[in-house]
Design a protein around this motif. Sequence first.
Motif, PDB file in Angstrom:
ATOM      1  N   ALA A 215       0.822  -1.217   0.000  1.00 60.93           N
ATOM      2  CA  ALA A 215       0.000   0.000   0.000  1.00 60.93           C
ATOM      3  C   ALA A 215       0.856   1.268   0.000  1.00 60.93           C
ATOM      4  O   ALA A 215       0.353   2.368   0.193  1.00 60.93           O
ATOM      5  CB  ALA A 215      -0.919   0.009   1.226  1.00 60.93           C
ATOM      6  N   SER A 216       2.162   1.128  -0.223  1.00 57.04           N
ATOM      7  CA  SER A 216       3.082   2.260  -0.087  1.00 57.04           C
ATOM      8  C   SER A 216       2.818   3.377  -1.086  1.00 57.04           C
ATOM      9  O   SER A 216       3.115   4.534  -0.820  1.00 57.04           O
ATOM     10  CB  SER A 216       4.527   1.776  -0.222  1.00 57.04           C
ATOM     11  N   ASP A 217       2.247   3.043  -2.253  1.00 57.32           N
ATOM     12  CA  ASP A 217       2.010   4.062  -3.272  1.00 57.32           C
ATOM     13  C   ASP A 217       0.609   4.660  -3.194  1.00 57.32           C
ATOM     14  O   ASP A 217       0.243   5.498  -4.010  1.00 57.32           O
ATOM     15  CB  ASP A 217       2.222   3.452  -4.668  1.00 57.32           C
ATOM     16  N   THR A 218      -0.174   4.227  -2.196  1.00 60.43           N
ATOM     17  CA  THR A 218      -1.540   4.715  -2.052  1.00 60.43           C
ATOM     18  C   THR A 218      -1.556   5.936  -1.143  1.00 60.43           C
ATOM     19  O   THR A 218      -0.897   5.938  -0.102  1.00 60.43           O
ATOM     20  CB  THR A 218      -2.438   3.614  -1.452  1.00 60.43           C
ATOM     21  N   PRO A 219      -2.279   6.990  -1.483  1.00 61.63           N
ATOM     22  CA  PRO A 219      -2.332   8.188  -0.633  1.00 61.63           C
ATOM     23  C   PRO A 219      -2.772   7.855   0.788  1.00 61.63           C
ATOM     24  O   PRO A 219      -3.643   7.006   1.000  1.00 61.63           O
ATOM     25  CB  PRO A 219      -3.351   9.079  -1.340  1.00 61.63           C
ATOM     26  N   MET A 220      -2.169   8.533   1.770  1.00 59.98           N
ATOM     27  CA  MET A 220      -2.512   8.303   3.171  1.00 59.98           C
ATOM     28  C   MET A 220      -3.840   8.986   3.502  1.00 59.98           C
ATOM     29  O   MET A 220      -4.074  10.137   3.156  1.00 59.98           O
ATOM     30  CB  MET A 220      -1.399   8.853   4.072  1.00 59.98           C
ATOM     31  N   ARG A 221      -4.706   8.234   4.165  1.00 62.95           N
ATOM     32  CA  ARG A 221      -5.979   8.769   4.639  1.00 62.95           C
ATOM     33  C   ARG A 221      -6.134   8.384   6.110  1.00 62.95           C
ATOM     34  O   ARG A 221      -5.979   7.227   6.487  1.00 62.95           O
ATOM     35  CB  ARG A 221      -7.154   8.208   3.833  1.00 62.95           C
ATOM     36  N   ILE A 250       2.167   7.449   7.899  1.00 63.23           N
ATOM     37  CA  ILE A 250       2.191   8.829   8.373  1.00 63.23           C
ATOM     38  C   ILE A 250       3.273   8.931   9.436  1.00 63.23           C
ATOM     39  O   ILE A 250       3.450   8.004  10.242  1.00 63.23           O
ATOM     40  CB  ILE A 250       0.808   9.265   8.919  1.00 63.23           C
ATOM     41  N   ALA A 251       4.021  10.035   9.449  1.00 66.88           N
ATOM     42  CA  ALA A 251       5.165  10.158  10.348  1.00 66.88           C
ATOM     43  C   ALA A 251       5.183  11.521  11.023  1.00 66.88           C
ATOM     44  O   ALA A 251       4.564  12.491  10.544  1.00 66.88           O
ATOM     45  CB  ALA A 251       6.464   9.937   9.575  1.00 66.88           C
ATOM     46  N   ILE A 252       5.875  11.582  12.144  1.00 64.73           N
ATOM     47  CA  ILE A 252       6.064  12.859  12.835  1.00 64.73           C
ATOM     48  C   ILE A 252       6.765  13.837  11.897  1.00 64.73           C
ATOM     49  O   ILE A 252       7.725  13.497  11.215  1.00 64.73           O
ATOM     50  CB  ILE A 252       6.892  12.657  14.118  1.00 64.73           C
ATOM     51  N   GLY A 253       6.252  15.048  11.847  1.00 62.25           N
ATOM     52  CA  GLY A 253       6.814  16.071  10.974  1.00 62.25           C
ATOM     53  C   GLY A 253       6.115  16.204   9.637  1.00 62.25           C
ATOM     54  O   GLY A 253       6.339  17.187   8.911  1.00 62.25           O
ATOM     55  N   ASP A 254       5.243  15.227   9.290  1.00 63.55           N
ATOM     56  CA  ASP A 254       4.497  15.319   8.028  1.00 63.55           C
ATOM     57  C   ASP A 254       3.569  16.534   8.051  1.00 63.55           C
ATOM     58  O   ASP A 254       2.866  16.792   9.044  1.00 63.55           O
ATOM     59  CB  ASP A 254       3.655  14.062   7.806  1.00 63.55           C
ATOM     60  N   VAL A 303      -5.116  14.248   5.882  1.00 69.78           N
ATOM     61  CA  VAL A 303      -4.357  13.755   4.730  1.00 69.78           C
ATOM     62  C   VAL A 303      -3.048  14.524   4.638  1.00 69.78           C
ATOM     63  O   VAL A 303      -2.891  15.593   5.232  1.00 69.78           O
ATOM     64  CB  VAL A 303      -5.152  13.924   3.412  1.00 69.78           C
ATOM     65  N   LYS A 304      -2.097  13.975   3.911  1.00 68.63           N
ATOM     66  CA  LYS A 304      -0.869  14.722   3.640  1.00 68.63           C
ATOM     67  C   LYS A 304      -1.209  15.867   2.687  1.00 68.63           C
ATOM     68  O   LYS A 304      -1.999  15.696   1.759  1.00 68.63           O
ATOM     69  CB  LYS A 304       0.193  13.802   3.040  1.00 68.63           C
ATOM     70  N   SER A 305      -0.592  17.001   2.911  1.00 66.74           N
ATOM     71  CA  SER A 305      -0.977  18.208   2.176  1.00 66.74           C
ATOM     72  C   SER A 305      -0.712  18.132   0.685  1.00 66.74           C
ATOM     73  O   SER A 305      -1.305  18.871  -0.099  1.00 66.74           O
ATOM     74  CB  SER A 305      -0.264  19.432   2.771  1.00 66.74           C
ATOM     75  N   ASN A 306       0.156  17.222   0.263  1.00 66.96           N
ATOM     76  CA  ASN A 306       0.411  17.054  -1.170  1.00 66.96           C
ATOM     77  C   ASN A 306      -0.425  15.916  -1.768  1.00 66.96           C
ATOM     78  O   ASN A 306      -0.214  15.503  -2.897  1.00 66.96           O
ATOM     79  CB  ASN A 306       1.894  16.792  -1.429  1.00 66.96           C
ATOM     80  N   GLU A 307      -1.403  15.403  -0.970  1.00 63.84           N
ATOM     81  CA  GLU A 307      -2.240  14.293  -1.429  1.00 63.84           C
ATOM     82  C   GLU A 307      -3.722  14.570  -1.167  1.00 63.84           C
ATOM     83  O   GLU A 307      -4.492  13.686  -0.815  1.00 63.84           O
ATOM     84  CB  GLU A 307      -1.848  12.988  -0.713  1.00 63.84           C
TER      85      GLU A 307
END
Length: 414
Positions: A215-221, A250-254, A303-307
């Motif tokens: 699932a590494s290429d799937t956007p984080m939700r 998802i990681a600290i600092g994202d 979500v990540k801001s670029n996703e």
Amino acid sequence: MEVLKLATAGSVDDGKSTLIGRLLYDTQSLTDDKLEAIEKSSKKLGYDYLDFSLATDGLVAEREQGITIDVAHIYFSTPTKSYIIADSPGHVEYTRNMITGASNAAVSMILVDARKGVIEQTFRHFFINALLKVKHIVIAVNKMDLVDYDESVFNSIKNDIEKLRAKSGYKDQEVTFIPISALTGDNVASASEKMGWYKGSSILEYLENVTPEAASDTPMRFPVQSVIRPKTNDFHDFRGYAGKVYGSSIAIGDVVTILPSLKTSKVQDIFSYKDSYSEAQAGNSITLTLEDDVNVTRGDIIVKSNEIPEQTKELKATVCWMDNTELTAGKKYELQHMTQRILAKVSQIQEIIPTDFSTPEAGVSEVTINEIATVHFKLAKSLFYDRYTDHKQGGSFIIIDPITNTTAGVGFIK
């Protein structure tokens, strides 16, 4: 240890529960008391063999009727892998249960009775697995012992399924055909001496070697389930957001964006109970905190801001209808998308989709139970969504009848 989720599918009495029971037996996953109970029940029923379906059919009605009604989740392990099996019903009345069982599976095993060949339920289950984007399909041609292990019977069924596969979008290597006898154990855990013409893997050998899709290429939700405010002396100012991670990690600092407000912040901490982590992977249930004091409530999605996903007030979706009351144009429902509910109105029923991949039927006025259709919805408020082909969780929803509060259907966003 790697965990593989798989589901069974097939028509009534094709031997799904028997196959799973045989797998448990051959991998020595049945406890002594369970095996003793199966032996006693088999003798009581007058069988001169062990009825392995009794290992999974837990409801009284299932044992009495000899059919699977509910989705049973069975757990077992080998030295190299752990398995979670969703043993799904085969009866057309319980197709909705089969959808539930297959929705999270990496592998789906569709059983076909060698005597009956490909039937309507085979079409339906193959179609639903294609719709759910289950990556790996095993066509287990069962009860080969009842057709004298005839290779021509197996090849005839294989040719019929290959015609479906060609229309489905599945690649040749994503559909595997295995001739078996769940009752006798042929090609279940080890190769069968009675089918020397078959040179492929047994069921267990196949499962041991298949690799789940990453699932590494799937956007984080990260749909927010609840807001954590302990209000104790030690955590007086603590504000955490609990939920489950879908897609990538998802990681600290994202840098993240909260939907629907579009406010931004950074991940400050990640917790799981009392432990803290620098990163959380897909499937992890966690509580995270943000650097900024932004308004976040249940139903929001981080979500990540670029996703950032797409936004709309109109949806086009493939719907599997599960209710006895028909879906009709103009009717209002609630759509449960991740952790939020949105009021929606059916604006159009575009077409009914045949499960044999033939030409869709347009100009229909309703969708009845177990039918699959392309449906358009108008939403009471904007929804941030993914297409199901890009993200399974962000691209799916359930349809709730607001009057009865029953789950009436499931939708996959186009």
